[in-house]
Enzyme design. Structure first.
Site, PDB file in Angstrom:
ATOM      1  N   TYR A  72      91.833  25.590  63.066  1.00 10.99           N
ATOM      2  CA  TYR A  72      91.486  26.376  63.961  1.00 10.99           C
ATOM      3  C   TYR A  72      92.175  27.969  64.131  1.00 10.99           C
ATOM      4  CZ  TYR A  72      88.688  22.929  66.136  1.00 10.99           C
ATOM      5  OH  TYR A  72      87.734  21.910  66.520  1.00 10.99           O
ATOM      6  N   GLN A 106      76.395  27.195  71.420  1.00 11.94           N
ATOM      7  CA  GLN A 106      77.306  26.087  70.934  1.00 11.94           C
ATOM      8  C   GLN A 106      78.331  26.766  70.265  1.00 11.94           C
ATOM      9  OE1 GLN A 106      74.750  22.241  69.310  1.00 11.94           O
ATOM     10  NE2 GLN A 106      73.654  24.180  68.979  1.00 11.94           N
ATOM     11  N   VAL A 108      81.830  29.023  69.039  1.00 13.07           N
ATOM     12  CA  VAL A 108      83.166  28.966  69.601  1.00 13.07           C
ATOM     13  C   VAL A 108      83.717  30.596  69.188  1.00 13.07           C
ATOM     14  CG1 VAL A 108      83.756  26.639  69.768  1.00 13.07           C
ATOM     15  CG2 VAL A 108      84.184  27.584  67.658  1.00 13.07           C
ATOM     16  N   ASP A 109      82.708  31.309  68.624  1.00 10.02           N
ATOM     17  CA  ASP A 109      83.184  32.443  68.353  1.00 10.02           C
ATOM     18  C   ASP A 109      82.622  33.553  69.464  1.00 10.02           C
ATOM     19  OD1 ASP A 109      80.494  32.658  66.083  1.00 10.02           O
ATOM     20  OD2 ASP A 109      80.365  33.692  67.948  1.00 10.02           O
ATOM     21  N   HIS A 124      80.645  24.700  74.372  1.00 10.52           N
ATOM     22  CA  HIS A 124      81.695  24.189  73.534  1.00 10.52           C
ATOM     23  C   HIS A 124      83.105  24.887  73.374  1.00 10.52           C
ATOM     24  CE1 HIS A 124      78.353  21.939  71.121  1.00 10.52           C
ATOM     25  NE2 HIS A 124      78.420  21.490  72.290  1.00 10.52           N
ATOM     26  N   CYS A 132      97.356  25.162  76.870  1.00  8.53           N
ATOM     27  CA  CYS A 132      98.407  23.836  76.931  1.00  8.53           C
ATOM     28  C   CYS A 132      97.674  22.481  77.027  1.00  8.53           C
ATOM     29  CB  CYS A 132      99.555  23.753  78.106  1.00  8.53           C
ATOM     30  SG  CYS A 132     100.590  22.362  77.875  1.00  8.53           S
ATOM     31  N   CYS A 135      99.607  20.914  80.363  1.00  9.77           N
ATOM     32  CA  CYS A 135      99.383  21.569  82.009  1.00  9.77           C
ATOM     33  C   CYS A 135      98.206  22.412  81.838  1.00  9.77           C
ATOM     34  CB  CYS A 135     100.733  22.035  82.171  1.00  9.77           C
ATOM     35  SG  CYS A 135     100.745  23.727  81.511  1.00  9.77           S
ATOM     36  N   CYS A 202     105.696  24.214  79.906  1.00 15.49           N
ATOM     37  CA  CYS A 202     105.952  23.050  79.918  1.00 15.49           C
ATOM     38  C   CYS A 202     106.503  22.418  78.526  1.00 15.49           C
ATOM     39  CB  CYS A 202     104.853  22.041  80.556  1.00 15.49           C
ATOM     40  SG  CYS A 202     103.728  21.651  79.469  1.00 15.49           S
ATOM     41  N   PRO A 266      65.866  28.743  58.918  1.00 13.50           N
ATOM     42  CA  PRO A 266      65.298  28.733  57.845  1.00 13.50           C
ATOM     43  C   PRO A 266      65.038  27.317  57.387  1.00 13.50           C
ATOM     44  CG  PRO A 266      67.705  29.007  57.493  1.00 13.50           C
ATOM     45  CD  PRO A 266      67.255  29.093  58.882  1.00 13.50           C
TER      46      PRO A 266
HETATM   47  C1  BV8 Z   1      80.229  14.383  74.898  1.00 22.22           C
HETATM   48  C2  BV8 Z   1      83.637  22.743  69.209  1.00 22.22           C
HETATM   49  C3  BV8 Z   1      80.123  12.797  76.627  1.00 22.22           C
HETATM   50  C4  BV8 Z   1      84.487  22.476  68.264  1.00 22.22           C
HETATM   51  C5  BV8 Z   1      81.608  21.335  69.025  1.00 22.22           C
HETATM   52  C6  BV8 Z   1      74.090  11.596  73.266  1.00 22.22           C
HETATM   53  C7  BV8 Z   1      74.746  12.139  74.398  1.00 22.22           C
HETATM   54  C8  BV8 Z   1      75.824  12.619  74.717  1.00 22.22           C
HETATM   55  C9  BV8 Z   1      76.860  12.681  73.782  1.00 22.22           C
HETATM   56  C10 BV8 Z   1      76.541  11.904  72.334  1.00 22.22           C
HETATM   57  C11 BV8 Z   1      75.225  11.687  72.112  1.00 22.22           C
HETATM   58  N1  BV8 Z   1      75.242  11.118  70.978  1.00 22.22           N
HETATM   59  C12 BV8 Z   1      76.155  11.445  70.276  1.00 22.22           C
HETATM   60  C13 BV8 Z   1      77.139  11.822  71.152  1.00 22.22           C
HETATM   61  C14 BV8 Z   1      78.568  12.138  71.006  1.00 22.22           C
HETATM   62  C15 BV8 Z   1      78.790  13.483  70.472  1.00 22.22           C
HETATM   63  C16 BV8 Z   1      77.652  13.906  69.587  1.00 22.22           C
HETATM   64  O1  BV8 Z   1      76.863  14.714  69.677  1.00 22.22           O
HETATM   65  N2  BV8 Z   1      77.785  13.644  68.132  1.00 22.22           N
HETATM   66  C17 BV8 Z   1      76.650  14.069  67.444  1.00 22.22           C
HETATM   67  C18 BV8 Z   1      77.598  14.335  65.766  1.00 22.22           C
HETATM   68  C19 BV8 Z   1      75.727  12.957  67.074  1.00 22.22           C
HETATM   69  N3  BV8 Z   1      78.777  14.654  71.618  1.00 22.22           N
HETATM   70  C20 BV8 Z   1      79.949  14.870  72.136  1.00 22.22           C
HETATM   71  O2  BV8 Z   1      80.850  14.178  71.732  1.00 22.22           O
HETATM   72  C21 BV8 Z   1      80.038  15.686  72.976  1.00 22.22           C
HETATM   73  N4  BV8 Z   1      80.607  15.330  74.229  1.00 22.22           N
HETATM   74  O3  BV8 Z   1      78.755  13.970  74.680  1.00 22.22           O
HETATM   75  O4  BV8 Z   1      80.934  13.747  75.656  1.00 22.22           O
HETATM   76  C22 BV8 Z   1      81.226  12.126  77.407  1.00 22.22           C
HETATM   77  C23 BV8 Z   1      80.904  11.594  78.305  1.00 22.22           C
HETATM   78  C24 BV8 Z   1      81.905  11.128  79.357  1.00 22.22           C
HETATM   79  C25 BV8 Z   1      83.067  11.051  79.126  1.00 22.22           C
HETATM   80  C26 BV8 Z   1      83.571  11.809  77.820  1.00 22.22           C
HETATM   81  C27 BV8 Z   1      82.673  12.170  77.031  1.00 22.22           C
HETATM   82  C28 BV8 Z   1      80.851  17.021  72.753  1.00 22.22           C
HETATM   83  C29 BV8 Z   1      79.995  17.791  71.529  1.00 22.22           C
HETATM   84  C30 BV8 Z   1      80.722  18.958  71.293  1.00 22.22           C
HETATM   85  C31 BV8 Z   1      81.465  19.148  69.860  1.00 22.22           C
HETATM   86  N5  BV8 Z   1      82.191  20.220  69.535  1.00 22.22           N
HETATM   87  N6  BV8 Z   1      82.295  22.527  68.601  1.00 22.22           N
HETATM   88  C32 BV8 Z   1      84.464  23.092  66.909  1.00 22.22           C
HETATM   89  O5  BV8 Z   1      83.654  23.841  66.875  1.00 22.22           O
HETATM   90  O6  BV8 Z   1      85.269  22.871  66.002  1.00 22.22           O
HETATM   91  S1  BV8 Z   1      80.103  20.923  68.217  1.00 22.22           S
HETATM   92  C33 BV8 Z   1      80.016  21.568  66.684  1.00 22.22           C
HETATM   93  O7  BV8 Z   1      78.941  21.316  66.161  1.00 22.22           O
HETATM   94  C34 BV8 Z   1      79.770  23.336  66.889  1.00 22.22           C
HETATM   95  O8  BV8 Z   1      79.793  23.754  68.042  1.00 22.22           O
HETATM   96  C35 BV8 Z   1      78.642  23.550  66.118  1.00 22.22           C
HETATM   97  O9  BV8 Z   1      78.045  24.417  66.760  1.00 22.22           O
HETATM   98  C36 BV8 Z   1      78.068  22.312  66.248  1.00 22.22           C
HETATM   99  C37 BV8 Z   1      77.183  21.977  65.119  1.00 22.22           C
HETATM  100  O10 BV8 Z   1      75.812  22.290  65.316  1.00 22.22           O
HETATM  101  P1  BV8 Z   1      75.013  23.794  65.152  1.00 22.22           P
HETATM  102  O11 BV8 Z   1      75.747  24.736  65.885  1.00 22.22           O
HETATM  103  O12 BV8 Z   1      73.660  23.254  65.153  1.00 22.22           O
HETATM  104  O13 BV8 Z   1      75.514  23.829  63.690  1.00 22.22           O
HETATM  105  P2  BV8 Z   1      74.993  23.063  62.221  1.00 22.22           P
HETATM  106  O14 BV8 Z   1      76.028  23.636  61.002  1.00 22.22           O
HETATM  107  O15 BV8 Z   1      74.904  21.868  62.661  1.00 22.22           O
HETATM  108  O16 BV8 Z   1      73.716  23.702  61.916  1.00 22.22           O
HETATM  109  C38 BV8 Z   1      73.257  25.214  61.639  1.00 22.22           C
HETATM  110  C39 BV8 Z   1      71.956  25.355  61.685  1.00 22.22           C
HETATM  111  O17 BV8 Z   1      71.874  26.822  61.252  1.00 22.22           O
HETATM  112  C40 BV8 Z   1      71.376  24.522  60.498  1.00 22.22           C
HETATM  113  O18 BV8 Z   1      70.123  24.115  60.979  1.00 22.22           O
HETATM  114  C41 BV8 Z   1      70.718  25.785  59.463  1.00 22.22           C
HETATM  115  O19 BV8 Z   1      69.688  25.355  58.748  1.00 22.22           O
HETATM  116  C42 BV8 Z   1      70.824  26.892  60.458  1.00 22.22           C
HETATM  117  N7  BV8 Z   1      71.071  28.208  59.610  1.00 22.22           N
HETATM  118  C43 BV8 Z   1      71.886  28.485  58.588  1.00 22.22           C
HETATM  119  N8  BV8 Z   1      71.810  30.001  58.328  1.00 22.22           N
HETATM  120  C44 BV8 Z   1      70.911  30.324  59.314  1.00 22.22           C
HETATM  121  C45 BV8 Z   1      70.629  29.386  60.177  1.00 22.22           C
HETATM  122  N9  BV8 Z   1      69.510  29.557  61.191  1.00 22.22           N
HETATM  123  C46 BV8 Z   1      69.139  31.023  61.441  1.00 22.22           C
HETATM  124  N10 BV8 Z   1      69.706  32.084  60.526  1.00 22.22           N
HETATM  125  C47 BV8 Z   1      70.422  31.651  59.517  1.00 22.22           C
HETATM  126  N11 BV8 Z   1      70.989  32.719  58.811  1.00 22.22           N
HETATM  127 ZN    ZN Z   2     101.906  23.197  79.550  1.00 20.74          ZN
END
Ligand code: BV8
Ligand code: ZN
Length: 308
Positions: A72, A106, A108-109, A124, A132, A135, A202, A266
């Site tokens: 990170y 979505q 984080v920047d 996100h 922390c 805490c 803490c 794209p």
């Molecule tokens: C949760 C922070 C519930 C960290 C991230 C159904 C319902 C609910 C949950 C789930 C579900 N099914 C599965 C789940 C679980 C899970 C999930 O979704 N898994 C996926 C893999 C199937 N979801 C979760 O765990 C979420 N929490 O549901 O909690 C719960 C309920 C009760 C109790 C407890 C919990 C939490 C999800 C958040 C995860 N954290 N980010 C970090 O960044 O390190 S998500 C992470 O993935 C990033 O945020 C990033 O944004 C995201 C990836 O998605 P995209 O942003 O779309 O990026 P990606 O690379 O995939 O795609 C880029 C696109 O850009 C491409 O299409 C490409 O073609 C395009 N592109 C490229 N260049 C360009 C362009 N477009 C335009 N112009 C360009 N030049």
């Molecule tokens: Zn603390």
């Protein structure tokens, strides 16, 4: 959608001009042209270097805090060195033209904010809000030049360090880049292990201020985003693979509420089959053209230069 201006369909131009409430929903692709790797881009995506889904979890942080915090910090250093691109600026400009435009990201920047956007909803979390792990106290990371350069290992150091780790055969390698040798050679600023700082309140380890897989989204961010999607006239889905839930529900909620949904990407995504309009191209190319087609021309019309 037919007829075009700036190659933007006229129906979209009209819908945007008449919209009172717009949602712009963005993913990692909107920051791609700022040099921030997307998660799934086959060439530069973080998935190809790390198993990001394994790193972006509470379990990984518990078991290998130095690997996760180092990753990170490497990403945060990238963002500190990056600049908003034309898509971020066009989206911020749209916010000044539309009566109510909500940006839901979505990412984080902070590139939307640095381009002048306001009230950005971060589903996100943010790389700039470490806290922390016990805490919850906010933590301010010292971003002096020494800190940023220390995060970006030199090519040789990172390569040597990776080799040493591989030889040590620590089980942490299941989380580290499994192709470290090749990628370290091709990526001079590869991240490195960094022990997370201790909380000043803490003493527990500080964690990134992001939402990991398996963690709930911030309830206020999610309810704001859901409400905006269900109330809007028009939703843009820009640069997201529409695979991460519950965020990926938002365009579906907008469609169900009768909004016009436009996708900018794209590549094809699961949303292609449902969106009213799919603009297949880069956000930094398309979004300035959307802005110009919808508002510059009308401004010209107002100035009397060109009839709309
Ligand atoms: C949760 C922070 C519930 C960290 C991230 C159904 C319902 C609910 C949950 C789930 C579900 N099914 C599965 C789940 C679980 C899970 C999930 O979704 N898994 C996926 C893999 C199937 N979801 C979760 O765990 C979420 N929490 O549901 O909690 C719960 C309920 C009760 C109790 C407890 C919990 C939490 C999800 C958040 C995860 N954290 N980010 C970090 O960044 O390190 S998500 C992470 O993935 C990033 O945020 C990033 O944004 C995201 C990836 O998605 P995209 O942003 O779309 O990026 P990606 O690379 O995939 O795609 C880029 C696109 O850009 C491409 O299409 C490409 O073609 C395009 N592109 C490229 N260049 C360009 C362009 N477009 C335009 N112009 C360009 N030049
Ligand atoms: Zn603390």
């Amino acid at each position: 959608m037919k007829n075009t201006h700036h190659d933007i369909p006229s129906a979209l131009i009209e819908a945007l001009r008449n919209a009172q409430r717009v949602v712009v929903f963005t993913g990692a692709g909107v920051s791609a042209e700022s040099g921030i790797a997307t998660f799934r881009d086959a060439l530069t995506g973080l998935w190809s270097r790390f198993d990001a889904q394994a790193l972006a979890t509470p379990q990984a942080f518990r078991e290998h805090p130095d690997i996760v915090w180092g990753w990170y910090e490497w990403r945060r250093a990238q963002v500190l060195r990056a600049a908003p691109n034309a898509a971020h600026y066009a989206i911020a400009a749209l916010q000044r033209h539309v009566p109510a435009l909500t940006i839901v990201t979505q990412n984080v920047d902070d590139l939307h904010e640095r381009a002048g956007a306001t009230k950005v909803v971060h589903l996100h979390g943010s790389l700039h809000a470490p806290r922390c792990s016990a805490c919850g106290a906010p933590h301010v990371v010292d971003d002096g030049p020494a800190t940023v350069s220390s995060v970006i290992g030199t090519h040789a150091e990172a390569h040597a360090e990776t080799h040493a780790e591989t030889r040590a055969g620590s089980n942490a390698d299941t989380y580290a880049d499994t192709h470290a040798d090749t990628h370290a050679a091709s990526n001079a600023d590869e991240g490195r292990r960094i022990p997370p700082p201790a909380c000043t309140q803490c003493g527990a380890p500080v964690r990134p201020g992001v939402v990991w897989f398996g963690e709930s989204l911030p309830s206020d961010a999610w309810s704001t985003a859901l409400h905006a999607a269900q109330q809007c006239d028009l939703l843009f889905s820009i640069g997201t693979s529409a695979l991460v839930y519950p965020a990926a529900e938002l365009p579906q909620r907008a469609l169900a509420a009768g909004a016009t949904v436009v996708q900018v990407n794209p590549n094809a995504t699961p949303l292609d089959a449902h969106a009213h309009c799919n603009l297949h191209g880069a956000a930094a190319d398309i979004m300035p053209r959307v802005l110009a087609a919808a508002f510059d021309q009308r401004d010209e019309g107002l100035k009397g230069d060109h009839a709309p």
